[in-house]
Design a protein around this motif. Structure first.
Motif, PDB file in Angstrom:
ATOM      1  N   SER A   4      -6.494  14.065  35.871  1.00  0.00           N
ATOM      2  CA  SER A   4      -4.842  14.366  35.353  1.00  0.00           C
ATOM      3  C   SER A   4      -4.291  14.530  36.381  1.00  0.00           C
ATOM      4  CB  SER A   4      -5.169  15.818  34.637  1.00  0.00           C
ATOM      5  OG  SER A   4      -5.896  15.962  33.647  1.00  0.00           O
ATOM      6  N   ILE A   5      -2.810  14.394  36.041  1.00  0.00           N
ATOM      7  CA  ILE A   5      -1.776  14.368  37.006  1.00  0.00           C
ATOM      8  C   ILE A   5      -0.738  15.435  36.941  1.00  0.00           C
ATOM      9  CG2 ILE A   5       0.158  13.129  38.021  1.00  0.00           C
ATOM     10  CD1 ILE A   5      -1.352  10.426  37.713  1.00  0.00           C
ATOM     11  N   THR A   6      -0.418  16.216  37.645  1.00  0.00           N
ATOM     12  CA  THR A   6       0.704  17.314  37.652  1.00  0.00           C
ATOM     13  C   THR A   6       1.892  17.028  38.570  1.00  0.00           C
ATOM     14  OG1 THR A   6      -0.533  18.347  39.297  1.00  0.00           O
ATOM     15  CG2 THR A   6      -1.046  19.219  37.173  1.00  0.00           C
ATOM     16  N   PRO A   7       2.815  16.252  37.632  1.00  0.00           N
ATOM     17  CA  PRO A   7       4.176  15.968  38.493  1.00  0.00           C
ATOM     18  C   PRO A   7       4.873  17.247  38.528  1.00  0.00           C
ATOM     19  CG  PRO A   7       3.619  14.601  36.373  1.00  0.00           C
ATOM     20  CD  PRO A   7       2.696  15.558  36.480  1.00  0.00           C
ATOM     21  N   GLY A   8       5.746  17.217  39.363  1.00  0.00           N
ATOM     22  CA  GLY A   8       6.574  18.220  39.742  1.00  0.00           C
ATOM     23  C   GLY A   8       7.913  17.730  38.985  1.00  0.00           C
ATOM     24  N   LEU A   9       9.196  18.054  39.657  1.00  0.00           N
ATOM     25  CA  LEU A   9      10.270  17.639  38.931  1.00  0.00           C
ATOM     26  C   LEU A   9      10.798  16.005  39.098  1.00  0.00           C
ATOM     27  CD1 LEU A   9      12.532  18.425  36.752  1.00  0.00           C
ATOM     28  CD2 LEU A   9      13.892  19.146  38.817  1.00  0.00           C
ATOM     29  N   ILE A  10      10.489  15.149  38.160  1.00  0.00           N
ATOM     30  CA  ILE A  10      10.693  13.660  38.181  1.00  0.00           C
ATOM     31  C   ILE A  10      11.829  13.173  37.442  1.00  0.00           C
ATOM     32  CG2 ILE A  10       9.627  11.447  37.964  1.00  0.00           C
ATOM     33  CD1 ILE A  10       7.994  13.650  39.663  1.00  0.00           C
ATOM     34  N   THR A  68      13.889  11.559  35.157  1.00  0.00           N
ATOM     35  CA  THR A  68      13.777  10.931  34.054  1.00  0.00           C
ATOM     36  C   THR A  68      14.781  11.278  33.099  1.00  0.00           C
ATOM     37  OG1 THR A  68      12.072  12.064  32.967  1.00  0.00           O
ATOM     38  CG2 THR A  68      11.279  10.373  34.527  1.00  0.00           C
ATOM     39  N   ASP A  69      14.820  10.723  31.881  1.00  0.00           N
ATOM     40  CA  ASP A  69      15.403  11.253  30.863  1.00  0.00           C
ATOM     41  C   ASP A  69      15.023  12.666  30.006  1.00  0.00           C
ATOM     42  OD1 ASP A  69      17.342   9.387  31.349  1.00  0.00           O
ATOM     43  OD2 ASP A  69      16.510   7.948  30.138  1.00  0.00           O
ATOM     44  N   ILE A  70      13.762  12.931  30.301  1.00  0.00           N
ATOM     45  CA  ILE A  70      13.171  13.999  29.559  1.00  0.00           C
ATOM     46  C   ILE A  70      14.050  15.345  29.891  1.00  0.00           C
ATOM     47  CG2 ILE A  70      11.653  14.931  31.487  1.00  0.00           C
ATOM     48  CD1 ILE A  70       9.336  15.167  29.084  1.00  0.00           C
ATOM     49  N   THR A  71      14.853  15.392  30.895  1.00  0.00           N
ATOM     50  CA  THR A  71      15.598  16.643  31.290  1.00  0.00           C
ATOM     51  C   THR A  71      17.062  16.778  30.324  1.00  0.00           C
ATOM     52  OG1 THR A  71      16.744  15.440  33.092  1.00  0.00           O
ATOM     53  CG2 THR A  71      14.851  16.638  33.584  1.00  0.00           C
ATOM     54  N   ARG A  77      13.117  16.214  48.459  1.00  0.00           N
ATOM     55  CA  ARG A  77      13.576  15.425  47.381  1.00  0.00           C
ATOM     56  C   ARG A  77      13.030  15.449  45.853  1.00  0.00           C
ATOM     57  NH1 ARG A  77      10.493  11.036  45.895  1.00  0.00           N
ATOM     58  NH2 ARG A  77       8.957  10.406  47.137  1.00  0.00           N
ATOM     59  N   LEU A  78      13.707  15.154  44.931  1.00  0.00           N
ATOM     60  CA  LEU A  78      13.099  15.415  43.709  1.00  0.00           C
ATOM     61  C   LEU A  78      12.153  13.991  43.800  1.00  0.00           C
ATOM     62  CD1 LEU A  78      15.343  17.492  43.489  1.00  0.00           C
ATOM     63  CD2 LEU A  78      15.710  16.529  40.979  1.00  0.00           C
ATOM     64  N   GLY A  79      11.433  14.016  42.455  1.00  0.00           N
ATOM     65  CA  GLY A  79      10.533  12.918  42.369  1.00  0.00           C
ATOM     66  C   GLY A  79      11.167  11.737  41.559  1.00  0.00           C
ATOM     67  N   VAL A  80      10.521  10.646  41.668  1.00  0.00           N
ATOM     68  CA  VAL A  80      10.853   9.530  40.895  1.00  0.00           C
ATOM     69  C   VAL A  80       9.910   9.052  40.168  1.00  0.00           C
ATOM     70  CG1 VAL A  80      12.864   8.896  42.258  1.00  0.00           C
ATOM     71  CG2 VAL A  80      10.756   7.922  42.821  1.00  0.00           C
ATOM     72  N   THR A 114     -13.442  11.920  39.013  1.00  0.00           N
ATOM     73  CA  THR A 114     -13.436  12.363  37.745  1.00  0.00           C
ATOM     74  C   THR A 114     -13.323  13.926  37.570  1.00  0.00           C
ATOM     75  OG1 THR A 114     -14.100  11.933  35.478  1.00  0.00           O
ATOM     76  CG2 THR A 114     -16.014  12.584  36.896  1.00  0.00           C
ATOM     77  N   GLY A 115     -12.319  14.349  36.469  1.00  0.00           N
ATOM     78  CA  GLY A 115     -12.185  15.796  36.490  1.00  0.00           C
ATOM     79  C   GLY A 115     -11.101  16.306  37.368  1.00  0.00           C
ATOM     80  N   ALA A 116     -10.727  15.477  37.996  1.00  0.00           N
ATOM     81  CA  ALA A 116      -9.708  15.910  39.150  1.00  0.00           C
ATOM     82  C   ALA A 116      -8.253  16.080  38.843  1.00  0.00           C
ATOM     83  CB  ALA A 116      -9.609  14.798  40.339  1.00  0.00           C
ATOM     84  N   VAL A 117      -7.537  16.805  39.494  1.00  0.00           N
ATOM     85  CA  VAL A 117      -5.928  17.097  39.084  1.00  0.00           C
ATOM     86  C   VAL A 117      -5.402  16.450  40.335  1.00  0.00           C
ATOM     87  CG1 VAL A 117      -4.446  18.895  38.561  1.00  0.00           C
ATOM     88  CG2 VAL A 117      -6.597  18.947  37.576  1.00  0.00           C
ATOM     89  N   ILE A 118      -4.550  15.693  40.201  1.00  0.00           N
ATOM     90  CA  ILE A 118      -3.663  15.119  41.376  1.00  0.00           C
ATOM     91  C   ILE A 118      -2.216  15.779  41.197  1.00  0.00           C
ATOM     92  CG2 ILE A 118      -2.729  13.235  42.624  1.00  0.00           C
ATOM     93  CD1 ILE A 118      -5.318  11.688  42.184  1.00  0.00           C
ATOM     94  N   ASP A 119      -1.640  16.670  42.269  1.00  0.00           N
ATOM     95  CA  ASP A 119      -0.313  17.052  42.385  1.00  0.00           C
ATOM     96  C   ASP A 119       0.549  15.910  42.721  1.00  0.00           C
ATOM     97  OD1 ASP A 119      -1.350  19.577  41.427  1.00  0.00           O
ATOM     98  OD2 ASP A 119      -0.920  20.412  43.448  1.00  0.00           O
ATOM     99  N   VAL A 120       1.539  15.747  42.247  1.00  0.00           N
ATOM    100  CA  VAL A 120       2.716  14.825  42.616  1.00  0.00           C
ATOM    101  C   VAL A 120       3.885  15.540  42.474  1.00  0.00           C
ATOM    102  CG1 VAL A 120       3.772  12.438  42.289  1.00  0.00           C
ATOM    103  CG2 VAL A 120       1.490  12.703  41.685  1.00  0.00           C
ATOM    104  N   ASN A 121       3.964  16.264  43.487  1.00  0.00           N
ATOM    105  CA  ASN A 121       5.117  17.426  43.487  1.00  0.00           C
ATOM    106  C   ASN A 121       5.864  17.447  44.613  1.00  0.00           C
ATOM    107  OD1 ASN A 121       3.725  19.061  44.883  1.00  0.00           O
ATOM    108  ND2 ASN A 121       2.881  20.183  43.464  1.00  0.00           N
ATOM    109  N   GLY A 122       5.753  16.809  45.677  1.00  0.00           N
ATOM    110  CA  GLY A 122       6.528  16.862  46.877  1.00  0.00           C
ATOM    111  C   GLY A 122       5.989  18.115  47.693  1.00  0.00           C
TER     112      GLY A 122
END
Ligand code: NAD
Length: 249
Positions: A182-188, A190-193, A213-216, A236-244
């Motif tokens: 799984s990936i746990t993005p911070g604030l990226i 996109t148009d979801i906001t 900075r915010l993520g892209v 496998t079974g890992a969680v990767i933070d992509v949140n700066g």
């Protein structure tokens, strides 16, 4: 080239500035055959055309089990295999706890969590036949810190559920060499906001992010590439933070 001839399905990948579309583009540049799944057939086809030749765009509402199965069947008929699934489709709603009505709960849980279950169930039989596969589930920092900035508590709950589901799948599917992370993005950005991310707000939020900075979308796409490719063959079974560094734990 990290994904030469790998058949990669990405849900929710039609959105122009979205994480799924950026991932599709990156995967195509690494030699993958990309299948873009999204709600609207025309937009999915257009997104597939935009990343080059030999890719496929299909309509697939991930909350519809039969639609997920039909999409997986069509991909196997067309390409003969499924190597990667990115469970990226998601929606959010900026509601407070007491504002969540049954319909809000159903909508957010259905796309984010039920969709991850149904789409994964649709591809796993083929991955088991191959004895190989990589599934990536898109969670959120919201699951870890109890709320992001735009998602309500029901979104946190759904994304927390995605983390649990992904870990349980990793345990069960590991013996078939099907990896699930799984990936746990911070604030990226996109148009979801939904246009609520003003310039002033961006500056304010960036103050709390160690990388400043915010993520892209490409930041998350790069993590997807790592998890989809053999670079992560023993993960496998890992969680990767992509949140700066927004959340360090
Ligand atoms: P986005 O709104 O740009 O893209 C979401 C896509 O999902 C759209 O193309 C939409 O049509 C599609 N979709 C919605 N419901 C669907 C359904 N039922 N079936 C199939 N497709 C459906 O959003 P994004 O920011 O690129 O988000 C991608 C993923 O990343 C989501 O799961 C989101 O929750 C997650 N995420 C985003 C952020 C962020 O800050 N942008 C942070 C953490 C997690």
């Amino acid at each position: 080239m990290l994904l030469t001839d790998k058949v990669c399905l990405i849900t929710g990948a039609a959105s122009l500035r979205g994480i799924g579309r950026a991932t599709a583009k990156l995967f195509a540049s690494h030699g993958a055959k990309v299948v873009i799944l999204d709600l609207d057939a025309g937009q999915a086809e257009e997104a597939a055309r935009a990343i080059g030749e030999g890719h496929l765009g299909l309509a697939c509402n991930v909350t519809d089990k039969a639609a997920c199965q039909a999409a997986a069947d069509e991909v196997v008929a067309r390409f003969g295999r499924i190597d990667v699934l990115i469970n990226n489709a998601g929606i959010t709603q900026p509601l407070k706890f007491m504002e969540i009505e049954p319909g809000n709960y159903d909508a957010v849980l259905d796309v984010n969590l039920r969709g991850t279950l149904y789409m994964s169930q649709a591809v796993v039989p083929q991955m088991r036949r191959q004895q190989s596969g990589s599934i990536v589930c898109m969670s959120s920092v919201s699951a870890q810190r109890g709320g992001g900035i735009f998602g309500g508590p029901h979104y946190s709950a759904a994304k927390g559920g995605v983390l649990g589901l992904g870990k349980a799948m990793a345990r069960e599917l590991g013996p078939d060499t099907v990896r699930v992370n799984s990936i746990t993005p911070g604030l990226i950005q996109t148009d979801i906001t939904g246009g609520k991310l003003t310039d002033e707000l961006k500056v304010e939020i960036a103050k709390g992010i160690p990388l400043g900075r915010l993520g892209v979308a490409d930041d998350v796409a790069n993590a997807c590439l790592f998890l989809a490719s053999d670079l992560s063959s023993y993960i496998t079974g890992a969680v990767i933070d992509v949140n700066g560094g927004m959340l360090i734990h």
